[in-house]
Design a protein around this motif. Sequence first.
Motif, short mmCIF file in Angstrom:
data_model
loop_
_atom_site.label_atom_id
_atom_site.label_comp_id
_atom_site.label_asym_id
_atom_site.label_seq_id
_atom_site.Cartn_x
_atom_site.Cartn_y
_atom_site.Cartn_z
N ASP A 276 0.55 -48.71 6.45
CA ASP A 276 0.43 -48.38 7.88
C ASP A 276 -1.04 -48.53 8.26
OD1 ASP A 276 0.53 -47.35 10.41
OD2 ASP A 276 1.15 -45.33 9.83
N HIS A 359 -0.74 -38.79 8.90
CA HIS A 359 0.53 -38.29 8.36
C HIS A 359 0.68 -38.76 6.92
CE1 HIS A 359 1.78 -42.48 8.97
NE2 HIS A 359 1.19 -42.40 10.14
N THR A 399 -2.51 -40.96 6.13
CA THR A 399 -3.23 -41.92 6.97
C THR A 399 -4.37 -41.21 7.70
OG1 THR A 399 -1.87 -41.60 8.95
CG2 THR A 399 -1.11 -43.24 7.37
N GLU A 401 -6.21 -41.89 11.07
CA GLU A 401 -6.06 -42.78 12.22
C GLU A 401 -6.53 -42.17 13.53
OE1 GLU A 401 -1.96 -43.56 13.46
OE2 GLU A 401 -1.25 -42.55 11.66
N GLU A 441 -7.05 -47.17 11.58
CA GLU A 441 -6.14 -46.45 10.68
C GLU A 441 -6.20 -47.00 9.26
OE1 GLU A 441 -1.97 -46.81 11.62
OE2 GLU A 441 -1.50 -44.98 10.51
MN MN Z 1 0.25 -44.13 11.23
#
Ligand code: MN
Length: 471
Positions: A276, A359, A399, A401, A441
């Motif tokens: 991600d 997250h 992450t 971000e 991110e």
């Molecule tokens: Mn994300």
Amino acid sequence: MGQDTFRVPMSMHADSRTKLLQRLQAKNVDPGCVVMLQGGASRMKYDTDREFLFEQESFFQYLFGVKEPGFYGAIQVGTGKTILFMPRLPEEWGVWMGRIQPPGHFQDTYEVDEVLFTDEIVSTLAAMKPASLLLLLGKNSDSGAMSIPAQFPGIENFKTNFDILSPELVECRVHKSDAEAQLLRWINEIASNAHVQVMRKMAPGLMEYQMEAEFLHSIYERGGCRFTAYTCICGCGPNSATLHYGHQGAPNDRQLTDGNMFLNDSGAQYHGYASDITCSYPVNGKFTAPQKDIYEAVLDANRAVQKAMKPGIPWPDMHRLAVRTIAERLKEIGIIRGSMDELLAMHIPALFMPHGLGHFMGLDVHDPGGYPEGVSRIDEPGIRSLRAGRVLETGMVITVEPGIYFIDAILDPALANRSISHLLVPEKLKHFRRFGGIRIEDDVLVTSNGAENLTRVPRTVAEIEAVMNGS
Ligand code: MN
Ligand code: GLY
């Protein structure tokens, strides 16, 4: 997937099962209990006979790594004996879908003790005389949806328990094994390279979806990644302020405009595991002064967090660190004003970063476990959207971000709200109303003494400009 793609050892799933059993044994769960999971089922498009490409349910994937639909899995708590139950396929399957493989094939592929048919579940379990079947029932703290416990005809003959399994299995997934970390590292490399390919392709006049197409091509061609971990968000100009842009109602269909910023939030998926990554950069490859100011404010927040991350640090503190960094920089830029105490007390940074800092990530892009029992959400603007409220521990992948966005739906009411409007500078803010947003991110592994950034993409202004100009 062959060629140069990552070879996932089945021992990774055996280790996941061992980890679960150790947790259950530590909780003094009766060794005669049997963990029983139902894998994902194949689905058709509405009333048609067109089958969607199957994706395994994540808890089942975690324990067994099975890529076919219609399986069940059983693990005896005391012995660890693992049995997969496969569907008995009709003969015509062999004509339309390929050779019908025997149980021995799946036993070799998935390295389990035994493979039987699903119509043998009841007789097999009856012979095992389970103290109880441990079934999966828990609420996903991001979606609010419940997991679906295993169901099969005859289950009513057994004692069942819905409480024990879910929190323990979620906790297993929160802490990545070395093998999982290695897999996530590789997926991140594939996705990072794809982001660079998109940067190289970027040019005014092309369409947002062509950037998405470049990403998809790269992850599949180089990494055998048939799925992304979520829908690609490829927003140019004002679209980059829509946090989950790219859905079917807004399908990355704007032309890339010279002078605008571009935000690419895209991640590859492989063997069910996610990445991600978000990159933000100017369409024409050269930052203007205001673009650089906002970009570097977000980068400062990202880097401050990663520097501070280590086991023992509460994740909400990292959200607050990011928010404070962003507030300081927005004040320097002249978009907000007032004392830092008042700006934070009135939650002004949340007007510009309405989402959480980051997250958990693993099998799911928003991996479960962010709010186990005893950890509650902080109900304040911005931080209430944080998907994890707990203290960092070794092996977590999370992450980082931070972002700054200029969102009409937030700024219009804020400017009209007399209790906070004095903290905004309308004459400066008006220049940014069509700017969109910037997010940076990275996917980060918490190590025993700090953090490892799994994401490797150009990040500084100088690096981005160099890559976009052919370096
Ligand atoms: Mn994300
Ligand atoms: N990458 C999209 C999200 O984290 O929500």
